[in-house]
Design an enzyme around this catalytic site. Structure first.
Site, PDB file in Angstrom:
ATOM      1  N   LYS A 254      21.489  17.075  -2.454  1.00 19.24           N
ATOM      2  CA  LYS A 254      21.760  15.460  -2.068  1.00 19.24           C
ATOM      3  C   LYS A 254      22.300  14.739  -2.480  1.00 19.24           C
ATOM      4  O   LYS A 254      22.242  14.433  -4.222  1.00 19.24           O
ATOM      5  CB  LYS A 254      20.089  14.859  -2.444  1.00 19.24           C
ATOM      6  CG  LYS A 254      19.317  15.014  -0.340  1.00 19.24           C
ATOM      7  CD  LYS A 254      18.261  13.901  -1.127  1.00 19.24           C
ATOM      8  CE  LYS A 254      17.925  14.765   0.772  1.00 19.24           C
ATOM      9  NZ  LYS A 254      18.633  13.674   1.475  1.00 19.24           N
TER      10      LYS A 254
ATOM     11  N   PRO B 231       0.827  -1.400  -0.097  1.00 16.28           N
ATOM     12  CA  PRO B 231      -0.109  -0.002   0.266  1.00 16.28           C
ATOM     13  C   PRO B 231       0.933   1.401  -0.207  1.00 16.28           C
ATOM     14  O   PRO B 231       1.430   1.444   1.353  1.00 16.28           O
ATOM     15  CB  PRO B 231      -1.067  -0.394   1.403  1.00 16.28           C
ATOM     16  CG  PRO B 231      -0.234  -1.317   2.122  1.00 16.28           C
ATOM     17  CD  PRO B 231       0.363  -2.011   1.170  1.00 16.28           C
ATOM     18  N   GLU B 232       0.238   1.965  -0.836  1.00 20.28           N
ATOM     19  CA  GLU B 232       1.346   3.130  -0.840  1.00 20.28           C
ATOM     20  C   GLU B 232       0.225   4.422  -0.953  1.00 20.28           C
ATOM     21  O   GLU B 232      -1.020   4.329  -1.221  1.00 20.28           O
ATOM     22  CB  GLU B 232       2.210   3.614  -2.428  1.00 20.28           C
ATOM     23  CG  GLU B 232       3.450   2.491  -2.380  1.00 20.28           C
ATOM     24  CD  GLU B 232       4.362   2.432  -3.427  1.00 20.28           C
ATOM     25  OE1 GLU B 232       4.035   3.720  -4.266  1.00 20.28           O
ATOM     26  OE2 GLU B 232       4.539   1.633  -3.655  1.00 20.28           O
TER      27      GLU B 232
ATOM     28  N   HIS C 238      -5.157 -13.602  10.156  1.00 24.24           N
ATOM     29  CA  HIS C 238      -4.341 -12.371   9.647  1.00 24.24           C
ATOM     30  C   HIS C 238      -5.675 -10.682  10.216  1.00 24.24           C
ATOM     31  O   HIS C 238      -4.978  -9.532  10.024  1.00 24.24           O
ATOM     32  CB  HIS C 238      -3.521 -12.466   8.822  1.00 24.24           C
ATOM     33  CG  HIS C 238      -2.724 -13.472   8.701  1.00 24.24           C
ATOM     34  ND1 HIS C 238      -1.641 -13.878  10.050  1.00 24.24           N
ATOM     35  CD2 HIS C 238      -2.586 -14.460   8.298  1.00 24.24           C
ATOM     36  CE1 HIS C 238      -1.061 -14.562   9.113  1.00 24.24           C
ATOM     37  NE2 HIS C 238      -1.480 -15.342   7.984  1.00 24.24           N
TER      38      HIS C 238
ATOM     39  N   ARG D 162       2.035  -9.447   7.994  1.00 22.36           N
ATOM     40  CA  ARG D 162       2.470  -9.654   8.216  1.00 22.36           C
ATOM     41  C   ARG D 162       3.176  -9.105   9.218  1.00 22.36           C
ATOM     42  O   ARG D 162       4.236  -9.015   9.995  1.00 22.36           O
ATOM     43  CB  ARG D 162       4.191  -9.037   7.221  1.00 22.36           C
ATOM     44  CG  ARG D 162       4.130 -10.160   6.039  1.00 22.36           C
ATOM     45  CD  ARG D 162       4.648  -9.628   4.556  1.00 22.36           C
ATOM     46  NE  ARG D 162       5.849  -9.739   4.816  1.00 22.36           N
ATOM     47  CZ  ARG D 162       6.660  -8.882   3.476  1.00 22.36           C
ATOM     48  NH1 ARG D 162       5.899  -8.830   2.444  1.00 22.36           N
ATOM     49  NH2 ARG D 162       7.535  -8.423   3.840  1.00 22.36           N
TER      50      ARG D 162
END
Length: 297
Positions: free
Chosen positions: A170, A2-3, A108, A127
């Site tokens: 950077k 999931p983003e 889960h 997880r």
DNA sequence: CTCACATCCTGGATGC
DNA sequence: TGCATCCAGGATGTGA
């Protein structure tokens, strides 16, 4: 994984079940998520009403009538599912009867919200990289989880000037910079790769090279911001991406994975118009990067 | 401070 | 067919 687009899709799926509804009962089956849920977790939710459901980067934020905020993160494999009391889905559809046939309590399903709307909301996370935390609304500015997050990529404040300033000096790669939630908040491995391809920028390029010495943006910064916004908007519109068994709150699959241009497409022809390149996979900072060496410079 | 890398975890894919 | 090994990656912690 999931983003931002998947979290936003989750938020939209949860909103009708949770906003304006009260937690009638909260079951914690496993509290040892990324960090242990507080001992009073359920007690601080039960009886409270959700007054609003928001999102910041990859975090879901539920405003509670108590003045607290419930902060939720899906980690790598977390997802929320919404069931109605009568067994139907919120939208009345039954996507392949996928969830109808499931047993009531799946492996889960670590946290279950019983809402006064009649909906049952389950948090499933094999997880256990996801987690939840309750903090006082007026302490949200000091919250360590949120305090160091960079700008929302779809907000008006996020533009080439802002991204260039964040990348100024950077020494790290563009790939690593965009994956850093302090630079811009909400991208993960997939959308970083996709945004760089749309911007025709190499993931190996030095992050500092989108700004001049003073930190002012160049044309690459403009392309990159446009690429980030476009891929996120397209992905949200498609209901996010479904990889492996990741699904939306209603059990439907997101569709954006079919529109990946480079992610997980090693060996495929580069989709850029007129480009004769082939998608390559390399490893940067221990993570897969997919890109076209020909059109991404 | 910056940057690279290890760590947490499990299921699915791959190798023998 | 079984069993071992690898791999996926978000966020954080460590050490150079």
């Amino acid at each position: 994984m999931p983003e931002l687009p998947e979290v936003e899709t989750m938020r939209r799926g949860l909103e009708p079940a949770m906003e304006g509804a009260r937690f009638t009962k909260v079951d914690v089956h496993r509290g040892d998520l990324r960090w242990p849920l507080a001992k009073d977790f359920a007690r601080r939710l039960e009886g409270r009403t959700v007054t609003g459901l928001g999102r910041r980067a990859k975090y879901l934020l539920a405003d509670l009538s108590s003045g607290d905020v419930l902060i939720m993160h899906l980690g790598m494999s977390g997802s929320f599912h919404v069931f109605q009391k009568n067994g139907d889905h919120a939208d009345g559809q039954s996507p392949g009867n996928y969830y109808h046939r499931r047993s009531q309590h799946l492996a889960h399903d670590h946290v279950v919200f019983h809402m006064s709307s009649g909906a049952t909301v389950t948090f499933n996370d094999p997880r256990r990289f996801g987690s939840m935390k309750i903090v006082a609304r007026d302490k949200l500015d000091e919250e360590p989880l949120l305090r160091r997050l960079g700008p929302e990529p779809l907000g008006n404040a996020f533009d080439a000037a802002m991204l260039a300033r964040a990348c100024k000096g950077k020494k790290t790669s563009l790939k690593a910079a965009l994956s850093d939630q302090r630079v811009v908040a909400g991208l993960g491995n997939i959308y970083v790769c996709e945004a760089l391809h749309r911007a025709r920028l190499s993931p190996k390029r030095l992050a500092a090279s989108i700004a001049d010495k003073t930190g002012a943006p160049n044309e690459r910064a403009e392309r990159l911001v446009a690429g980030i916004k476009a891929v996120l908007e397209d992905a949200i519109e498609a209901g996010g991406s479904s990889l492996r068994d990741h699904r939306r709150t209603d059990g439907e699959l997101g569709m954006f994975q079919h529109r990946f241009r480079v992610y997980d497409r090693e060996g495929a022809k580069c989709p850029t118009l007129g480009c004769r390149g082939t998608v390559r996979r390399i490893v940067q900072n221990g993570r897969s990067t997919f890109y076209c060496p020909l059109c991404q410079k």
